[in-house]
Design an enzyme around this catalytic site. Structure first.
Site, PDB file in Angstrom:
ATOM      1  N   GLN A 101       0.844  -1.186   0.000  1.00 43.56           N
ATOM      2  CA  GLN A 101       0.000   0.000   0.000  1.00 43.56           C
ATOM      3  C   GLN A 101       0.885   1.244   0.000  1.00 43.56           C
ATOM      4  OE1 GLN A 101      -2.241   1.688   3.402  1.00 43.56           O
ATOM      5  NE2 GLN A 101      -4.089   1.165   2.249  1.00 43.56           N
ATOM      6  N   HIS A 182      -3.179   4.441  -1.600  1.00 49.62           N
ATOM      7  CA  HIS A 182      -3.973   4.817  -0.429  1.00 49.62           C
ATOM      8  C   HIS A 182      -4.656   6.165  -0.714  1.00 49.62           C
ATOM      9  CE1 HIS A 182      -5.540   4.899   3.484  1.00 49.62           C
ATOM     10  NE2 HIS A 182      -4.465   4.616   4.208  1.00 49.62           N
ATOM     11  N   HIS A 185      -8.901   7.557   4.267  1.00 44.40           N
ATOM     12  CA  HIS A 185      -8.549   7.834   5.666  1.00 44.40           C
ATOM     13  C   HIS A 185      -7.943   9.201   5.935  1.00 44.40           C
ATOM     14  CE1 HIS A 185      -8.495   3.240   6.611  1.00 44.40           C
ATOM     15  NE2 HIS A 185      -9.692   3.701   6.274  1.00 44.40           N
ATOM     16  N   TYR A 187      -5.725  10.931   4.286  1.00 43.30           N
ATOM     17  CA  TYR A 187      -4.352  11.189   3.869  1.00 43.30           C
ATOM     18  C   TYR A 187      -4.359  12.050   2.596  1.00 43.30           C
ATOM     19  CZ  TYR A 187      -3.340   7.932   7.575  1.00 43.30           C
ATOM     20  OH  TYR A 187      -3.281   7.338   8.805  1.00 43.30           O
ATOM     21  N   GLY A 323      -8.802  -6.737   9.416  1.00 44.15           N
ATOM     22  CA  GLY A 323      -7.697  -5.979   9.983  1.00 44.15           C
ATOM     23  C   GLY A 323      -7.165  -6.556  11.268  1.00 44.15           C
ATOM     24  N   ARG A 324      -7.657  -6.066  12.393  1.00 46.91           N
ATOM     25  CA  ARG A 324      -7.088  -6.464  13.685  1.00 46.91           C
ATOM     26  C   ARG A 324      -7.192  -7.960  13.951  1.00 46.91           C
ATOM     27  NH1 ARG A 324      -8.363  -1.368  17.799  1.00 46.91           N
ATOM     28  NH2 ARG A 324      -7.297   0.171  16.511  1.00 46.91           N
TER      29      ARG A 324
END
Length: 366
Positions: A101, A182, A185, A187, A323-324
């Site tokens: 990414q 990306h 989020h 950015y 994800g987590r």
């Protein structure tokens, strides 16, 4: 077999992926400084998770200026490429696939990690009260207020585009199976798209066409650097991330996805807003997204295997990025397939550190 649909192969671009349980990009902040070089531990970490249909690496900066977090890796010089090649080889040796990414953090940064200690760039000089992560004198992660950004010049915008293209070439050299831009989020690419952070009055501000210009130019540059079959993009078209708010303008979101669709990319990766406390996608919006993007759609954001199976079977998405759960379960795909309980997560080791909470989570057989 549990969740049969999630364990059917999927074709994206010109490649086949063994299942639809993907590993989401997960910032871990364990790279070596100075140099922003991924460690040999990262090779073990990613290889442990090669059972995923696709691994999407942690966000990786495309230049020194793109850096916003101490401990995040880069892919903008040969030494970094050499380190990443060890990682991709380790994943491929376990029959896995991995894309990197690529990011530019924009205003989610601090002058102390910027070249010459300058303020970070963004679309405009707007302080949204964002925080980022640095390291203290002992190398431990600490949260700090971001530095108020400055508006990027046209020369700097052109350099950002060139940096994404060069990083894509480096990714190919490092043995990755593709790149993920990306664009989510809050950015840099998202900051240009959001009216909240883009107050420009040139060709990069104002209309939706202008606000989308940088994102689309980056896509085109990455495709030119490799090809459309090896380039995907992550977007978060609704909601607020890193205090960059695009609201819930579904019409603009669909328009942006339509522009991305014209590029024929490998995939579109949607970061859904409800994991961050936002409003979940409606069924109608999912239908519009499916109509707007003709290739594979990956979704992420608080998914369970049940929700993943339901959405894939409904045809709204083609794969799910966890994800987590992938931090705490290196064999997550196999656990889902066999209905085995998941390991307990240890959030205190998510960011920074060494082996603990990184490569020491147990597999099913342990």
């Amino acid at each position: 077999m549990a969740y049969d649909t999630l364990f059917t192969p999927i074709e994206m671009g010109n490649q086949t992926f063994k299942n639809r349980v993907f590993m989401a990009p997960l910032t871990r902040l364990r790279a070596i400084e100075p140099g922003d070089i991924p460690t040999i531990l990262a090779a073990e970490y990613y290889a442990q998770r090669a059972g995923a249909g696709l691994i999407i690496t942690e966000a990786t900066q495309v230049s020194l200026q793109a850096k916003g977090y101490a401990g995040a890796p880069g892919i903008h010089d040969e030494e970094q490429v050499t380190a990443w090649k060890v990682i991709t080889d380790a994943v491929h040796a376990k029959d896995g696939k991995i894309v990197v990414q690529l990011w530019h953090t924009g205003l989610v940064s601090h002058e102390s990690v910027q070249p010459e200690g300058k303020a970070p760039i963004s679309a405009s000089k707007i302080n949204v009260g964002v925080r980022t992560s640095l390291r203290d004198d002992n190398g431990n992660p600490i949260r700090v207020e971001g530095t108020t950004p400055r508006a990027a010049s046209l020369d700097e915008i052109n350099q950002v585009i060139a940096d994404f293209a060069q990083a894509t070439k480096y990714a190919k050299q490092a043995g990755f199976d593709g790149v993920e831009i990306h664009g989510a989020h809050g950015y840099l690419l998202h900051q240009f798209w959001a009216e909240h952070t883009n107050k420009r009055d040139d060709n990069y501000g104002g209309s939706r066409e202008n606000r989308a210009r940088l994102m689309l130019q980056v896509i085109d540059a990455c495709v030119d650097a490799w090809d459309k079959d090896h380039v995907g993009i992550r977007v978060s078209p609704l909601g607020s991330f890193n205090n960059v708010d695009v609201g819930y303008n579904e019409e603009e979101a669909i328009w942006l996805v339509e522009q991305i669709n014209e590029r024929g990319l490998m995939y579109l990766h949607l970061s859904e807003p409800d994991w961050a406390g936002g409003t979940p996608y409606s069924t109608e919006f999912r239908q519009k997204l499916r109509q707007a993007f003709h290739n594979s759609i990956i979704a992420a954001g608080g998914y369970t295997p049940e929700k993943a199976q339901t959405m894939v079977e409904a045809g709204y998405i083609d794969a799910v990025a966890f994800g987590r759960d992938y931090i705490a379960n290196p064999d997550l795909a196999q656990r889902i397939k066999k209905g085995v309980a998941l390991n307990e997560q240890h959030p205190e080791t998510f960011y920074g550190g060494g082996i603990k909470g990184y490569t020491d989570y147990p597999f099913m057989s342990e």
